[in-house]
Design an enzyme around this catalytic site. Structure first.
Site, PDB file in Angstrom:
ATOM      1  N   LYS A  28       0.845  -0.825   0.223  1.00  0.00           N
ATOM      2  CA  LYS A  28       0.008   0.015   0.183  1.00  0.00           C
ATOM      3  C   LYS A  28       0.831   1.208   0.020  1.00  0.00           C
ATOM      4  CE  LYS A  28      -4.002  -2.238   2.139  1.00  0.00           C
ATOM      5  NZ  LYS A  28      -4.364  -2.709   3.732  1.00  0.00           N
ATOM      6  N   GLN A  73      -4.517  -1.291  10.087  1.00  0.00           N
ATOM      7  CA  GLN A  73      -4.744  -3.058   8.841  1.00  0.00           C
ATOM      8  C   GLN A  73      -4.825  -4.043   9.273  1.00  0.00           C
ATOM      9  OE1 GLN A  73      -3.229  -3.531   5.979  1.00  0.00           O
ATOM     10  NE2 GLN A  73      -3.618  -5.393   6.401  1.00  0.00           N
ATOM     11  N   ASP A 111     -10.628   2.633   4.283  1.00  0.00           N
ATOM     12  CA  ASP A 111     -10.337   1.278   3.686  1.00  0.00           C
ATOM     13  C   ASP A 111     -12.266   1.102   3.630  1.00  0.00           C
ATOM     14  OD1 ASP A 111      -9.436  -0.989   4.155  1.00  0.00           O
ATOM     15  OD2 ASP A 111      -8.948  -1.088   5.581  1.00  0.00           O
TER      16      ASP A 111
END
Ligand code: NDP
Length: 278
Positions: A52, A96, A119
């Site tokens: 990412k 995460q 997200d």
């Protein structure tokens, strides 16, 4: 033989478009920034976070990784999220997953401001264009659009009902006017249900779980699964070799949905940056 839906090619194309959009934003003094919080030492998570961070650099998004030790408490993590919520230079926050056992994922995800939740986990999936869509399902929808697969009126079957993939995937297909069935571990005669699907999405987390006999001739088959095998080999949830012969379209693993997930994360970050400065 199915047409392969190439996530790599499409994600590169989207990244090129994003580069241009980011350059425009920078001319207006808007500098998109993503902060990824990584708690603990899960090796798969470390790889995801590295990818990412790298993708951000490629398109011109500023990115920072905050690493916290395995024994981090929920309160400590919530304090970091709150600081990032307050920080006006931060457009997107990504914690995460998975998190260590002592931390409740839902509580942490809910603590992220919706307008910074790149997200898209807290997204309600409304028709509101300003909402940040959950990345993996949004990536799948983008792949369907790009391949010219119409969803409206189609029978869609999603195998898996997680909050991160299965449920939002079903919601997006429904929003696109598909007729949607969601299957899970308690579904009876799963193969009979999956064989009904014009569009079949596998998000189970079991290698080669979807076999050719579970797929209708000509179906569009989307494989979300990422199963790490020995020697770093990645396998999807779909028995690609056998299913490819029956499907009309199919996504590979690797090189399919995973790359689109990252592209959608970038897209959400750019969108968040553009909206927060309005
Ligand atoms: P979860 O483990 O949270 O969910 C798995 C789902 O599969 C559950 O709903 C479970 O049912 C269902 N399931 C398990 N066994 C069966 C069975 N025998 N029959 C029918 N359904 C079954 O996984 P995630 O949704 O988080 O992830 C799914 C996969 O997608 C994983 O391989 C993951 O690595 C991958 N993934 C890939 C991403 C990408 O970018 N490509 C992003 C996120 C995930 P029940 O609810 O009843 O337990």
């Amino acid at each position: 033989m199915a047409t392969i839906m190439d996530g790599k090619a499409l994600s590169l194309k989207l990244k090129e478009q994003m580069k241009q959009r980011i350059a425009q934003l920078k001319q207006q003094g808007i500098n998109p920034k993503l902060v990824v919080v990584l708690v603990g030492d899960n090796s798969a998570s470390q790889v995801y976070v590295r990818n990412k961070h790298k993708s951000c650099g490629e398109v011109g998004i500023e990115s920072e990784v905050i690493t916290m030790p395995e024994q981090t408490t929920q309160q400590e993590l919530l304090e970091v999220v709150e600081r990032l919520n307050q920080d006006e230079t931060v457009d997107g926050i990504l914690v995460q997953l998975p998190l260590p056992k002592q931390i409740d994922e839902k509580t942490v995800l809910r603590s992220i401001l919706p307008e910074k939740d790149v997200d898209g986990f807290t997204c309600r999936i409304s028709a509101d264009e300003r909402d940040l869509m959950p990345c993996t399902p949004a990536g799948v929808m983008e792949m369907l659009r790009y391949a010219g697969v119409a969803v409206a009126g189609k029978r869609c079957v999603v195998v898996g009902r997680s909050n991160i993939v299965g449920k939002p995937m079903a919601a997006l297909l429904l929003q696109a006017d598909g007729t949607v069935t969601v299957c899970h571990s308690k579904t009876r005669d799963l193969a009979a249900v999956t064989r009904e699907a014009d569009i079949l999405v596998a998000a189970v987390g079991k290698p080669h779980f979807i076999t050719a006999d579970m797929v209708k001739e000509g179906a569009v088959v989307i494989d979300v699964g990422v199963n790490r095998m020995a020697e770093k080999k990645l396998l999807g949830d779909v028995d690609f070799e056998a299913v490819e012969k029956k499907a009309s379209f199919i996504t590979p693993v690797p090189g399919g949905v995973g790359l689109m997930t990252i592209a959608m994360l970038m897209k959400n970050t750019v969108r968040a940056a553009a909206q927060q400065t309005i």
